[in-house]
Design a protein around this motif. Structure first.
Motif, PDB file in Angstrom:
ATOM      1  N   VAL A 282       0.789  -1.254  -0.044  1.00 16.82           N
ATOM      2  CA  VAL A 282      -0.081   0.077  -0.152  1.00 16.82           C
ATOM      3  C   VAL A 282       0.960   1.199   0.091  1.00 16.82           C
ATOM      4  O   VAL A 282       0.535   2.118  -0.739  1.00 16.82           O
ATOM      5  CB  VAL A 282      -0.896  -0.123   1.293  1.00 16.82           C
ATOM      6  CG1 VAL A 282      -1.650   1.358   1.256  1.00 16.82           C
ATOM      7  CG2 VAL A 282      -1.870  -1.154   1.210  1.00 16.82           C
ATOM      8  N   LEU A 283       1.744   1.143   0.838  1.00 13.13           N
ATOM      9  CA  LEU A 283       2.616   2.399   0.818  1.00 13.13           C
ATOM     10  C   LEU A 283       3.560   2.581  -0.414  1.00 13.13           C
ATOM     11  O   LEU A 283       3.883   3.553  -0.705  1.00 13.13           O
ATOM     12  CB  LEU A 283       3.736   2.248   2.150  1.00 13.13           C
ATOM     13  CG  LEU A 283       4.672   3.300   2.393  1.00 13.13           C
ATOM     14  CD1 LEU A 283       3.933   4.860   2.473  1.00 13.13           C
ATOM     15  CD2 LEU A 283       5.436   3.077   3.545  1.00 13.13           C
ATOM     16  N   GLN A 284       4.091   1.313  -0.903  1.00  9.69           N
ATOM     17  CA  GLN A 284       4.774   1.435  -2.205  1.00  9.69           C
ATOM     18  C   GLN A 284       4.102   1.936  -3.141  1.00  9.69           C
ATOM     19  O   GLN A 284       4.590   2.810  -4.138  1.00  9.69           O
ATOM     20  CB  GLN A 284       5.381  -0.207  -2.541  1.00  9.69           C
ATOM     21  CG  GLN A 284       6.382  -0.200  -3.686  1.00  9.69           C
ATOM     22  CD  GLN A 284       7.589   0.534  -3.280  1.00  9.69           C
ATOM     23  OE1 GLN A 284       8.509  -0.090  -2.675  1.00  9.69           O
ATOM     24  NE2 GLN A 284       7.697   1.999  -3.677  1.00  9.69           N
ATOM     25  N   ARG A 285       2.905   1.460  -3.359  1.00  6.92           N
ATOM     26  CA  ARG A 285       2.122   1.985  -4.430  1.00  6.92           C
ATOM     27  C   ARG A 285       1.805   3.743  -4.274  1.00  6.92           C
ATOM     28  O   ARG A 285       1.952   4.310  -5.247  1.00  6.92           O
ATOM     29  CB  ARG A 285       0.518   1.407  -4.296  1.00  6.92           C
ATOM     30  CG  ARG A 285      -0.386   1.916  -5.489  1.00  6.92           C
ATOM     31  CD  ARG A 285      -1.899   1.337  -5.348  1.00  6.92           C
ATOM     32  NE  ARG A 285      -1.927  -0.146  -5.654  1.00  6.92           N
ATOM     33  CZ  ARG A 285      -1.888  -0.761  -6.902  1.00  6.92           C
ATOM     34  NH1 ARG A 285      -1.849   0.328  -8.003  1.00  6.92           N
ATOM     35  NH2 ARG A 285      -2.001  -2.056  -6.880  1.00  6.92           N
ATOM     36  N   ARG A 286       1.559   4.045  -3.068  1.00  3.27           N
ATOM     37  CA  ARG A 286       1.246   5.367  -2.923  1.00  3.27           C
ATOM     38  C   ARG A 286       2.725   6.212  -3.172  1.00  3.27           C
ATOM     39  O   ARG A 286       2.787   7.265  -4.090  1.00  3.27           O
ATOM     40  CB  ARG A 286       1.099   5.766  -1.333  1.00  3.27           C
ATOM     41  CG  ARG A 286       0.766   7.098  -0.949  1.00  3.27           C
ATOM     42  CD  ARG A 286       0.336   7.401   0.470  1.00  3.27           C
ATOM     43  NE  ARG A 286      -0.369   6.210   0.888  1.00  3.27           N
ATOM     44  CZ  ARG A 286      -0.306   5.759   1.973  1.00  3.27           C
ATOM     45  NH1 ARG A 286       0.784   5.966   2.803  1.00  3.27           N
ATOM     46  NH2 ARG A 286      -1.268   4.545   2.437  1.00  3.27           N
ATOM     47  N   ARG A 287       3.844   5.663  -3.019  1.00  4.97           N
ATOM     48  CA  ARG A 287       5.048   6.342  -3.366  1.00  4.97           C
ATOM     49  C   ARG A 287       5.162   6.236  -5.130  1.00  4.97           C
ATOM     50  O   ARG A 287       5.765   7.275  -5.717  1.00  4.97           O
ATOM     51  CB  ARG A 287       6.284   5.749  -2.508  1.00  4.97           C
ATOM     52  CG  ARG A 287       6.335   5.780  -1.163  1.00  4.97           C
ATOM     53  CD  ARG A 287       7.406   5.329  -0.672  1.00  4.97           C
ATOM     54  NE  ARG A 287       7.703   5.502   0.990  1.00  4.97           N
ATOM     55  CZ  ARG A 287       8.780   4.982   1.622  1.00  4.97           C
ATOM     56  NH1 ARG A 287       9.783   4.369   1.238  1.00  4.97           N
ATOM     57  NH2 ARG A 287       8.814   5.263   2.934  1.00  4.97           N
ATOM     58  N   GLU A 289       3.070   6.162  -7.207  1.00  3.51           N
ATOM     59  CA  GLU A 289       1.888   7.108  -7.769  1.00  3.51           C
ATOM     60  C   GLU A 289       2.419   8.832  -7.500  1.00  3.51           C
ATOM     61  O   GLU A 289       2.233   9.483  -8.509  1.00  3.51           O
ATOM     62  CB  GLU A 289       0.599   6.998  -7.140  1.00  3.51           C
ATOM     63  CG  GLU A 289       0.035   5.816  -7.698  1.00  3.51           C
ATOM     64  CD  GLU A 289      -1.470   5.268  -7.025  1.00  3.51           C
ATOM     65  OE1 GLU A 289      -1.715   6.022  -6.101  1.00  3.51           O
ATOM     66  OE2 GLU A 289      -2.026   4.416  -7.484  1.00  3.51           O
ATOM     67  N   ALA A 290       2.882   8.776  -6.483  1.00  2.00           N
ATOM     68  CA  ALA A 290       3.555  10.190  -6.483  1.00  2.00           C
ATOM     69  C   ALA A 290       4.605  10.470  -7.168  1.00  2.00           C
ATOM     70  O   ALA A 290       4.852  11.681  -7.866  1.00  2.00           O
ATOM     71  CB  ALA A 290       4.095  10.523  -4.570  1.00  2.00           C
TER      72      ALA A 290
END
Length: 350
Positions: A282-287, A289-290
């Protein structure tokens, strides 16, 4: 006499770099033996990938994979690093693995850059990023010993790999060489305050443009005030990057403002980039996408996220991984002044 325009393969031209290539071969043999002695599996992964790597400032080469029917076509990229696939192998149960692979980065060509180059990448399950520092020390010393060299050399500068290596945090480097409290400019670690850093950068006499982001200013100070001090006399590990600067690294348990990441420098040349690996999808996806939003803002394009990689992350063990520029290491061991001097053949220009 040989013309200045002689091709790289002209015997007289090629002969001049044979001593450097001999050192490259010694470093190559030594590296493979070292990893074998440490119980690593040597792996080979495809260069063609759905996602080439998602670093903001790296540009990839794109191509189309065509099937037996004209409409059977998919966009792929030459990888900028074998990282995603090697981490899938970690998830599959390969606990120690290394690869010497060709990687591809567009828009990069200089005395220390080449659009196609050799990356030495390795991963250890059950290890931390500081374990990789020990690997770097042992591997570099072994390579120098095999080549009969006691120093790394580049354009008149020297670095002694047999001395105690320097370990310097990014925050300490900014304080020592730029007089800036870097972490104070990022009260929210994932959303650093551009204006706070801009004020500090202006105070020390470095230009600031209206369009500059916090990251732009970080790199400008690093280039102007930090990197000129790294790896001279002895190699330097620059450690513990702000968490916003380490998309693939896990935060440090004792200080979530920074991530388990280091870069290795010798003679002012960046040699390697290492992480304690992030395994939270979840955190990896967020990073990711940013980072792709920032890439689109800066360069007008973005690359696909490898969904297969995100699916593998929950199965990946706690581990640490590192990518080391093999050509650069060979260049420094050989004392060459240009990366082309340790390449058997360059990517030729018309």
């Amino acid at each position: 006499m040989m013309s200045k325009q002689a091709p790289w393969w002209h015997p007289d031209h090629f002969q001049a770099k044979r001593p450097h290539l001999a050192v490259r071969q010694q470093v190559l043999r030594t590296a493979r033996c070292w990893f074998e002695d440490q119980g690593f599996d040597e792996v080979e992964t495809p260069a063609l990938q759905i996602s080439p790597g998602l670093e903001v400032h790296l540009m990839a080469f794109a191509t189309d994979l065509v099937g037996p029917h004209p409409d059977d076509r998919i966009r792929l990229y030459l990888h900028t690093s074998p990282e995603f696939t090697m981490k899938k192998l970690l998830a599959a149960g390969v606990s120690r693995l290394f690869q010497l692979s060709h990687v591809y980065r567009n828009g990069e060509r200089s005395g220390t850059h080449h659009p196609e180059f050799s990356m030495l990448e390795w991963y250890r399950a059950g290890a931390g990023y500081r374990d990789l520092m020990g690997d770097c020390v042992a591997l570099t010393r072994a390579a120098c010993t095999a080549a009969g060299r006691d120093r790394l050399r580049f354009r008149g500068e020297e670095s002694d790999p047999f001395a105690a290596w320097e370990v310097l945090s990014v925050a300490d480097a900014f304080h020592t060489y730029a007089g800036i409290d870097l972490l104070a400019t990022a009260p929210d670690p994932l959303r650093p305050d551009r204006d706070r850093l801009a004020a500090e950068v202006t105070r020390i006499g470095i230009r600031v443009a209206e369009s500059d982001t916090w990251e732009d200013l970080f790199f400008r100070v690093s280039l102007d005030r930090i990197e000129p001090h790294l790896g001279f006399g002895r190699p330097t590990f620059l450690t513990d990057y702000p968490v916003s600067m380490a998309a693939l690294a896990r935060p440090k348990p004792d200080d979530p403002r920074v991530a388990e990441r280091f870069e290795l420098y010798a003679c002012g040349v960046e040699l390697a980039n290492a992480f304690g690996e992030l395994t939270d999808p979840v955190l990896q996806r967020r990073r990711f996408e940013a980072d792709m939003a920032e890439k689109e803002r800066l360069y007008g394009e973005r690359y696909p996220i490898d969904e297969d990689f995100l699916a593998a992350l929950p199965l990946m063990p706690d581990s640490a991984g590192i990518a080391l520029g093999f050509d650069r290491l060979a260049m420094l061991v050989a004392g060459a002044d240009n990366i082309d001097q340790v390449l058997w053949a360059p990517v030729a220009l018309p």
